[in-house]
Design a protein around this motif. Sequence first.
Motif, PDB file in Angstrom:
ATOM      1  N   SER A 150       0.829  -1.196   0.000  1.00 54.41           N
ATOM      2  CA  SER A 150       0.000   0.000   0.000  1.00 54.41           C
ATOM      3  C   SER A 150       0.870   1.256   0.000  1.00 54.41           C
ATOM      4  N   PRO A 151       0.553   2.228  -0.878  1.00 48.91           N
ATOM      5  CA  PRO A 151       1.381   3.441  -0.979  1.00 48.91           C
ATOM      6  C   PRO A 151       1.471   4.230   0.325  1.00 48.91           C
ATOM      7  N   ARG A 152       0.487   4.077   1.203  1.00 50.56           N
ATOM      8  CA  ARG A 152       0.520   4.912   2.404  1.00 50.56           C
ATOM      9  C   ARG A 152       1.652   4.527   3.355  1.00 50.56           C
ATOM     10  N   TRP A 153       2.242   3.362   3.140  1.00 60.78           N
ATOM     11  CA  TRP A 153       3.370   2.948   3.988  1.00 60.78           C
ATOM     12  C   TRP A 153       4.708   3.134   3.280  1.00 60.78           C
ATOM     13  N   LEU A 154       4.666   3.868   2.172  1.00 59.45           N
ATOM     14  CA  LEU A 154       5.910   4.151   1.449  1.00 59.45           C
ATOM     15  C   LEU A 154       6.242   5.636   1.545  1.00 59.45           C
ATOM     16  N   GLU A 155       7.488   5.907   1.925  1.00 59.20           N
ATOM     17  CA  GLU A 155       7.977   7.281   1.891  1.00 59.20           C
ATOM     18  C   GLU A 155       9.155   7.323   0.919  1.00 59.20           C
ATOM     19  N   LEU A 156       9.248   8.395   0.143  1.00 56.46           N
ATOM     20  CA  LEU A 156      10.378   8.536  -0.760  1.00 56.46           C
ATOM     21  C   LEU A 156      11.212   9.731  -0.308  1.00 56.46           C
ATOM     22  N   GLU A 157      12.531   9.551  -0.277  1.00 49.35           N
ATOM     23  CA  GLU A 157      13.431  10.609   0.178  1.00 49.35           C
ATOM     24  C   GLU A 157      14.177  11.225  -0.993  1.00 49.35           C
ATOM     25  N   ILE A 158      14.091  12.540  -1.086  1.00 53.59           N
ATOM     26  CA  ILE A 158      14.912  13.249  -2.073  1.00 53.59           C
ATOM     27  C   ILE A 158      15.723  14.314  -1.340  1.00 53.59           C
ATOM     28  N   THR A 159      16.807  14.755  -1.946  1.00 50.69           N
ATOM     29  CA  THR A 159      17.592  15.816  -1.314  1.00 50.69           C
ATOM     30  C   THR A 159      17.157  17.170  -1.866  1.00 50.69           C
ATOM     31  N   GLU A 160      17.551  18.211  -1.130  1.00 48.57           N
ATOM     32  CA  GLU A 160      17.252  19.574  -1.587  1.00 48.57           C
ATOM     33  C   GLU A 160      17.862  19.842  -2.951  1.00 48.57           C
ATOM     34  N   SER A 161      19.104  19.420  -3.137  1.00 47.84           N
ATOM     35  CA  SER A 161      19.770  19.729  -4.415  1.00 47.84           C
ATOM     36  C   SER A 161      19.100  18.998  -5.569  1.00 47.84           C
ATOM     37  N   LEU A 162      18.603  17.793  -5.313  1.00 48.45           N
ATOM     38  CA  LEU A 162      17.829  17.104  -6.357  1.00 48.45           C
ATOM     39  C   LEU A 162      16.595  17.934  -6.717  1.00 48.45           C
ATOM     40  N   ALA A 163      15.879  18.382  -5.686  1.00 53.55           N
ATOM     41  CA  ALA A 163      14.640  19.123  -5.911  1.00 53.55           C
ATOM     42  C   ALA A 163      14.888  20.403  -6.714  1.00 53.55           C
ATOM     43  N   MET A 164      16.056  21.012  -6.500  1.00 49.43           N
ATOM     44  CA  MET A 164      16.347  22.290  -7.155  1.00 49.43           C
ATOM     45  C   MET A 164      16.871  22.118  -8.590  1.00 49.43           C
ATOM     46  N   LYS A 165      17.231  20.888  -8.977  1.00 47.08           N
ATOM     47  CA  LYS A 165      17.757  20.651 -10.331  1.00 47.08           C
ATOM     48  C   LYS A 165      16.722  21.007 -11.394  1.00 47.08           C
ATOM     49  N   ASP A 166      15.488  20.618 -11.145  1.00 49.60           N
ATOM     50  CA  ASP A 166      14.414  20.896 -12.083  1.00 49.60           C
ATOM     51  C   ASP A 166      13.133  21.026 -11.272  1.00 49.60           C
ATOM     52  N   VAL A 167      12.893  22.237 -10.814  1.00 45.25           N
ATOM     53  CA  VAL A 167      11.818  22.456  -9.849  1.00 45.25           C
ATOM     54  C   VAL A 167      10.445  22.123 -10.433  1.00 45.25           C
ATOM     55  N   GLU A 168      10.246  22.461 -11.710  1.00 46.04           N
ATOM     56  CA  GLU A 168       8.949  22.193 -12.350  1.00 46.04           C
ATOM     57  C   GLU A 168       8.643  20.698 -12.372  1.00 46.04           C
ATOM     58  N   LEU A 169       9.627  19.939 -12.873  1.00 43.59           N
ATOM     59  CA  LEU A 169       9.453  18.493 -12.970  1.00 43.59           C
ATOM     60  C   LEU A 169       9.312  17.877 -11.581  1.00 43.59           C
ATOM     61  N   THR A 170      10.106  18.392 -10.645  1.00 39.42           N
ATOM     62  CA  THR A 170      10.040  17.874  -9.275  1.00 39.42           C
ATOM     63  C   THR A 170       8.651  18.089  -8.687  1.00 39.42           C
ATOM     64  N   GLU A 171       8.118  19.294  -8.878  1.00 38.38           N
ATOM     65  CA  GLU A 171       6.802  19.586  -8.320  1.00 38.38           C
ATOM     66  C   GLU A 171       5.738  18.675  -8.931  1.00 38.38           C
ATOM     67  N   LYS A 172       5.797  18.520 -10.248  1.00 40.87           N
ATOM     68  CA  LYS A 172       4.828  17.683 -10.956  1.00 40.87           C
ATOM     69  C   LYS A 172       4.906  16.229 -10.460  1.00 40.87           C
ATOM     70  N   THR A 173       6.131  15.726 -10.379  1.00 40.18           N
ATOM     71  CA  THR A 173       6.328  14.337  -9.951  1.00 40.18           C
ATOM     72  C   THR A 173       5.878  14.135  -8.509  1.00 40.18           C
ATOM     73  N   LEU A 174       6.261  15.068  -7.636  1.00 39.73           N
ATOM     74  CA  LEU A 174       5.890  14.918  -6.220  1.00 39.73           C
ATOM     75  C   LEU A 174       4.375  14.974  -6.043  1.00 39.73           C
ATOM     76  N   LEU A 175       3.709  15.847  -6.822  1.00 40.65           N
ATOM     77  CA  LEU A 175       2.247  15.929  -6.707  1.00 40.65           C
ATOM     78  C   LEU A 175       1.596  14.616  -7.125  1.00 40.65           C
ATOM     79  N   GLU A 176       2.134  13.996  -8.175  1.00 36.42           N
ATOM     80  CA  GLU A 176       1.587  12.711  -8.615  1.00 36.42           C
ATOM     81  C   GLU A 176       1.798  11.623  -7.565  1.00 36.42           C
ATOM     82  N   LEU A 177       2.994  11.630  -6.971  1.00 34.10           N
ATOM     83  CA  LEU A 177       3.288  10.631  -5.928  1.00 34.10           C
ATOM     84  C   LEU A 177       2.388  10.847  -4.715  1.00 34.10           C
TER      85      LEU A 177
END
Length: 291
Positions: A150-177
């Motif tokens: 079940s997805p509710r028991w999954l957490e995904l970890e990203i770093t700040e620098s990853l998030a800043m590489k492509d903020v648009e794509l990161t936001e879109k992907t995180l919203l979907e997750l």
Amino acid sequence: NADAAMYHAKEAGRNNFQFYTPAMNDKSLQRLELENNLRRALERDEFVVYYQPQVEIATGKIIGAEALVRWQHPHLGMIPPGQFIPVAEDTGLIIAIGEKVLRMACTQNKAWQDGGLPPIRVAVNLSPRQFLQQNFVDKVAQILKDTGMSPRWLELEITESLAMKDVELTEKTLLELRRMGITIAIDDFGTGYSSLSYLKRLPIDTIKIDRSFVWDLSTDPDDTSIVSTIIILAHNLKMKVVAEGVETQEQLNILRQQHCDGLQGYLFSGPLPPDELARLLAGDTGINITH
Ligand code: C2E
Ligand code: MG
Ligand code: MG
Ligand code: MG
């Protein structure tokens, strides 16, 4: 090797072509050898996952675990991620390794839950190459489906620098997750650079304070104020805070005073093989960490 030679020539700069020296040869050969060995390790299933418990400070209960990959080398023994993740990232092998880790972590967590253990959230680290793939969300969905996790028991970890590489794509992907029910943590917080306005914009559930700030918590007043500032910031943004690398009771006491939500560190436990984490979970009645 011609590719390796080219690589070094390029690295040395366009106007500064360098002939191959034995030392350079050694280094690139080592990398190449590591790359080949990583490929073979994938084929032979030599990667294993350890799990480090995350403890809720208020109750002392295990509420989660972070999945941490190791390479069980047939001759060299257990190799820590720091020694192969960078090359895996450079060569793109991290995509296959990361998927394998995610699959193993979901399979394991499902098995724990089916075995009647108290449910916990398992957190999996993502590398930039892996996370920024166009079809990353589909891959995650497929792994959840295959493993029955079940997805509710999954957490995904990203770093700040990853998030800043492509903020648009990161936001879109995180919203979907997030829409799937997966939670998101920002790892090693405070070591990268990140814009506070993006931090506010991104759907983040947990901030993990990097262990470099936790280390000197009892001796360095600067670190104490940095940590308390991060905790207040996170809570204002409705995020939870987990402190990484907590090793002493004194550090824990300060974190508790500052209302930090969770801890992960040797004070409680290092990363454990799956059966040892299961044993801890089975006997978990809220380990007393209050004094
Ligand atoms: P991380 O995600 O920040 O993981 C925490 C690291 O801190 C782990 O090292 C853990 O063993 C260590 N640690 C935990 N508590 C303490 C403590 O109290 N004191 C000290 N000194 N260290 C502590 P590990 O397992 O060697 O992993 C290192 C890094 O490798 C991770 O840092 C993460 O960035 C990366 N990594 C691990 N597994 C994966 C993976 O599956 N995929 C990717 N992309 N990266 C991974
Ligand atoms: Mg992590
Ligand atoms: Mg970390
Ligand atoms: Mg790290």
